[in-house]
Design a protein around this motif. Sequence first.
Motif, PDB file in Angstrom:
ATOM      1  N   UNK A 119       0.737  -1.272   0.102  1.00 16.85           N
ATOM      2  CA  UNK A 119      -0.076  -0.107  -0.104  1.00 16.85           C
ATOM      3  C   UNK A 119       0.853   1.255  -0.152  1.00 16.85           C
ATOM      4  N   UNK A 120       2.127   1.117   0.645  1.00 10.89           N
ATOM      5  CA  UNK A 120       3.007   2.221   0.619  1.00 10.89           C
ATOM      6  C   UNK A 120       3.459   2.585  -0.693  1.00 10.89           C
ATOM      7  N   UNK A 121       3.865   1.539  -1.485  1.00 12.66           N
ATOM      8  CA  UNK A 121       4.177   1.930  -2.718  1.00 12.66           C
ATOM      9  C   UNK A 121       3.058   2.370  -3.651  1.00 12.66           C
ATOM     10  N   UNK A 122       1.870   1.902  -3.531  1.00 16.40           N
ATOM     11  CA  UNK A 122       0.703   2.185  -4.373  1.00 16.40           C
ATOM     12  C   UNK A 122       0.422   3.649  -4.019  1.00 16.40           C
ATOM     13  N   UNK A 123       0.628   4.240  -2.801  1.00 19.73           N
ATOM     14  CA  UNK A 123       0.241   5.565  -2.455  1.00 19.73           C
ATOM     15  C   UNK A 123       1.200   6.597  -3.273  1.00 19.73           C
ATOM     16  N   UNK A 124       2.533   6.159  -3.398  1.00 19.25           N
ATOM     17  CA  UNK A 124       3.350   6.822  -4.058  1.00 19.25           C
ATOM     18  C   UNK A 124       2.990   6.912  -5.405  1.00 19.25           C
ATOM     19  N   UNK A 125       2.514   5.754  -6.278  1.00 20.77           N
ATOM     20  CA  UNK A 125       2.084   5.596  -7.375  1.00 20.77           C
ATOM     21  C   UNK A 125       0.644   6.692  -7.879  1.00 20.77           C
ATOM     22  N   UNK A 199      -5.098  10.389  -7.535  1.00 26.60           N
ATOM     23  CA  UNK A 199      -3.878  11.329  -7.331  1.00 26.60           C
ATOM     24  C   UNK A 199      -4.152  12.295  -6.375  1.00 26.60           C
ATOM     25  N   UNK A 200      -5.349  12.970  -6.612  1.00 17.01           N
ATOM     26  CA  UNK A 200      -5.827  14.089  -5.512  1.00 17.01           C
ATOM     27  C   UNK A 200      -6.055  13.558  -4.063  1.00 17.01           C
ATOM     28  N   UNK A 201      -6.509  12.306  -3.946  1.00 20.38           N
ATOM     29  CA  UNK A 201      -6.717  11.485  -2.785  1.00 20.38           C
ATOM     30  C   UNK A 201      -5.421  11.279  -2.106  1.00 20.38           C
ATOM     31  N   UNK A 202      -4.402  10.853  -2.916  1.00 20.52           N
ATOM     32  CA  UNK A 202      -3.129  10.580  -2.334  1.00 20.52           C
ATOM     33  C   UNK A 202      -2.159  11.803  -1.780  1.00 20.52           C
ATOM     34  N   UNK A 203      -2.606  12.861  -2.386  1.00 19.18           N
ATOM     35  CA  UNK A 203      -2.020  14.277  -2.157  1.00 19.18           C
ATOM     36  C   UNK A 203      -2.449  14.888  -0.906  1.00 19.18           C
ATOM     37  N   UNK A 204      -3.906  14.344  -0.794  1.00 18.75           N
ATOM     38  CA  UNK A 204      -4.289  15.160   0.514  1.00 18.75           C
ATOM     39  C   UNK A 204      -3.599  15.055   1.806  1.00 18.75           C
ATOM     40  N   UNK A 205      -3.213  15.919   2.574  1.00 17.43           N
ATOM     41  CA  UNK A 205      -2.659  15.892   3.971  1.00 17.43           C
ATOM     42  C   UNK A 205      -3.491  15.125   5.007  1.00 17.43           C
ATOM     43  N   UNK A 209      -8.609  19.584   5.873  1.00 15.07           N
ATOM     44  CA  UNK A 209      -7.913  20.284   4.717  1.00 15.07           C
ATOM     45  C   UNK A 209      -8.625  21.625   4.504  1.00 15.07           C
ATOM     46  N   UNK A 210      -7.740  22.791   5.042  1.00 12.78           N
ATOM     47  CA  UNK A 210      -8.395  23.933   5.078  1.00 12.78           C
ATOM     48  C   UNK A 210      -8.649  24.403   3.718  1.00 12.78           C
ATOM     49  N   UNK A 211      -9.893  25.152   3.459  1.00 12.17           N
ATOM     50  CA  UNK A 211     -10.661  25.662   4.649  1.00 12.17           C
ATOM     51  C   UNK A 211     -12.155  24.706   4.962  1.00 12.17           C
ATOM     52  N   UNK A 212     -11.747  23.581   4.547  1.00 13.47           N
ATOM     53  CA  UNK A 212     -12.970  22.610   4.689  1.00 13.47           C
ATOM     54  C   UNK A 212     -12.960  22.013   6.063  1.00 13.47           C
ATOM     55  N   UNK A 213     -14.013  21.650   6.565  1.00  7.50           N
ATOM     56  CA  UNK A 213     -14.032  21.199   8.064  1.00  7.50           C
ATOM     57  C   UNK A 213     -13.863  19.901   8.078  1.00  7.50           C
ATOM     58  N   UNK A 214     -13.539  19.283   9.140  1.00  7.44           N
ATOM     59  CA  UNK A 214     -13.443  17.914   9.361  1.00  7.44           C
ATOM     60  C   UNK A 214     -14.384  16.808   8.449  1.00  7.44           C
TER      61      UNK A 214
END
Length: 235
Positions: A119-125, A199-205, A209-214
């Motif tokens: 999974x760790x490698x796939x997150x990088x992909x 891609x966007x899902x993997x890049x989210x911290x 994510x400001x300005x969004x609520x939890x």
Amino acid sequence: MDVRTRILHAAAELLSHAPEADISTRAVCEAARVGAPALYRQFGDKEGLLTAVVDYGFEQYLAGRSPACSSDDPVQDLKNGWDDHVGFAVDNPNHYRLMYSPGLSAPPGAAAEAHRLLLEILERCAAGGRLRTSPQTAANMIMSAMAGVALSLVSRPTISADTEFSGRVRDAVIEAVTVPAVAGGRAPAYGGTAVAAATLGALLPEGPVAPLTEAETGLLREWLGRLSDTSITIA
């Protein structure tokens, strides 16, 4: 060497030579030069011992490999990870059979660790725009195929005698879930909705994510996950 390690070492050695991928606690005690009470204090019962032996064997295998440095090509790292996984199975067939044995009520942690590494490698992909679906879905697909190949090689070697068998399945499965690189090793700027969502899902911290609520961030992650799993097609 402490008592626990001595027992694990003895059990691993016996397991590697056991024709039926099974060992007796009596034989382990004799090999480790300990009494049965010491074994049961450490592992509870025979099943606990077998589970611990599989984890011990997997840890020893990983420790004996060269450090898995991440390269600039996560898809190649994915292929290397497949080869390492299958290599462990071929080198340690009895450990591997137990690793995925339905007979153990508590699955060895080695199986979860193998899934985590994948999974760790796939997150990088995904972060590099190279994944056609969500990392979790891709991990489930690859792990199922990889374990199937490995078990075929250790349980039915005559049926899977083709030396290219593992590589052929590996390339077919990985091609189905990844996006080909273009010149310079860079992924295409846009590979479709599923790729963009993964891609966007993997890049989210982590966390909101400001300005969004939890709550809004949670919905965003759910939507991206669903979009990334809309389809898996080879362009």
